[in-house]
Design a protein around this motif. Sequence first.
Motif, PDB file in Angstrom:
ATOM      1  N   MET A 217       0.855  -1.180   0.000  1.00  0.00           N
ATOM      2  CA  MET A 217       0.000   0.000   0.000  1.00  0.00           C
ATOM      3  C   MET A 217       0.895   1.235   0.000  1.00  0.00           C
ATOM      4  SD  MET A 217      -2.629   1.272   2.991  1.00  0.00           S
ATOM      5  CE  MET A 217      -1.364   1.133   4.248  1.00  0.00           C
ATOM      6  N   THR A 218       0.476   2.249  -0.718  1.00  0.00           N
ATOM      7  CA  THR A 218       1.261   3.479  -0.815  1.00  0.00           C
ATOM      8  C   THR A 218       0.372   4.681  -0.512  1.00  0.00           C
ATOM      9  OG1 THR A 218       2.699   2.503  -2.495  1.00  0.00           O
ATOM     10  CG2 THR A 218       2.687   4.890  -2.321  1.00  0.00           C
ATOM     11  N   LEU A 219       0.946   5.633   0.181  1.00  0.00           N
ATOM     12  CA  LEU A 219       0.267   6.894   0.457  1.00  0.00           C
ATOM     13  C   LEU A 219       1.120   8.039  -0.069  1.00  0.00           C
ATOM     14  CD1 LEU A 219      -2.044   8.480   1.949  1.00  0.00           C
ATOM     15  CD2 LEU A 219      -0.450   8.629   3.883  1.00  0.00           C
ATOM     16  N   HIS A 220       0.531   8.861  -0.887  1.00  0.00           N
ATOM     17  CA  HIS A 220       1.151  10.100  -1.307  1.00  0.00           C
ATOM     18  C   HIS A 220       0.386  11.246  -0.666  1.00  0.00           C
ATOM     19  CE1 HIS A 220       2.718   7.655  -4.689  1.00  0.00           C
ATOM     20  NE2 HIS A 220       3.726   8.498  -4.635  1.00  0.00           N
ATOM     21  N   MET A 221       1.113  12.149  -0.012  1.00  0.00           N
ATOM     22  CA  MET A 221       0.489  13.310   0.592  1.00  0.00           C
ATOM     23  C   MET A 221       1.300  14.536   0.199  1.00  0.00           C
ATOM     24  SD  MET A 221      -0.390  14.126   4.625  1.00  0.00           S
ATOM     25  CE  MET A 221      -1.523  12.766   4.729  1.00  0.00           C
ATOM     26  N   SER A 222       0.630  15.496  -0.375  1.00  0.00           N
ATOM     27  CA  SER A 222       1.316  16.698  -0.839  1.00  0.00           C
ATOM     28  C   SER A 222       1.006  17.873   0.084  1.00  0.00           C
ATOM     29  CB  SER A 222       0.918  17.007  -2.279  1.00  0.00           C
ATOM     30  OG  SER A 222      -0.481  17.152  -2.396  1.00  0.00           O
ATOM     31  N   TYR A 223       1.659  19.000  -0.199  1.00  0.00           N
ATOM     32  CA  TYR A 223       1.484  20.217   0.592  1.00  0.00           C
ATOM     33  C   TYR A 223       1.643  19.929   2.086  1.00  0.00           C
ATOM     34  CZ  TYR A 223      -0.503  21.643  -3.857  1.00  0.00           C
ATOM     35  OH  TYR A 223      -0.689  21.899  -5.188  1.00  0.00           O
ATOM     36  N   MET A 224       2.719  19.260   2.418  1.00  0.00           N
ATOM     37  CA  MET A 224       2.965  18.891   3.796  1.00  0.00           C
ATOM     38  C   MET A 224       3.158  20.133   4.665  1.00  0.00           C
ATOM     39  SD  MET A 224       2.859  15.586   4.166  1.00  0.00           S
ATOM     40  CE  MET A 224       3.893  15.146   5.564  1.00  0.00           C
ATOM     41  N   MET A 225       2.593  20.058   5.864  1.00  0.00           N
ATOM     42  CA  MET A 225       2.658  21.170   6.813  1.00  0.00           C
ATOM     43  C   MET A 225       3.290  20.672   8.105  1.00  0.00           C
ATOM     44  SD  MET A 225      -1.190  22.615   6.200  1.00  0.00           S
ATOM     45  CE  MET A 225      -1.911  20.973   6.209  1.00  0.00           C
ATOM     46  N   PRO A 226       3.819  21.581   8.911  1.00  0.00           N
ATOM     47  CA  PRO A 226       4.403  21.149  10.193  1.00  0.00           C
ATOM     48  C   PRO A 226       3.439  20.319  11.036  1.00  0.00           C
ATOM     49  CG  PRO A 226       5.063  23.391   9.727  1.00  0.00           C
ATOM     50  CD  PRO A 226       4.082  23.005   8.645  1.00  0.00           C
ATOM     51  N   MET A 227       2.152  20.586  10.931  1.00  0.00           N
ATOM     52  CA  MET A 227       1.176  19.829  11.712  1.00  0.00           C
ATOM     53  C   MET A 227       1.054  18.382  11.231  1.00  0.00           C
ATOM     54  SD  MET A 227      -2.433  21.300  10.254  1.00  0.00           S
ATOM     55  CE  MET A 227      -3.371  20.066  11.117  1.00  0.00           C
TER      56      MET A 227
END
Length: 127
Positions: A78-88
């Motif tokens: 399984m793969t997760l791509h997450m963009s626009y990463m923020m400090p939170m």
Amino acid sequence: VQLAESGGGVVQAGGSLRLSCVASGGTFREYAMAWFRQVPGKEREFVAAISGNDDTPYYSDFADGRSTISRDTVGNTMTLHMSYMMPMDAAVYTCAAGRKYCSGLGCFVSPFEYNYWGPGTQVTVSS
């Protein structure tokens, strides 16, 4: 049965994260797989999930619109791509797998019925 995450580390704010989870020791095509995350002092929270067999994706409010969850045809990766990463978004991300006999986002958000959990991978977001 083991789950192993990879892809954690330091990500720049505004950048993208790619996490993978490989399941071994069994056949996981019928299993739902999910990502949860946790920071010290806070409860574990649901990030995203993908259902078994038909690969329907489900996203938390904070992940929806900037994330994509997928799995290979065999069903064990399984793969997760997450963009626009923020400090939170900094947290320990953990993958989970289990049989879900229900449908809808509420079903997959619940940590119950995820019988298998990985050790987790730390994600740090640098600003």
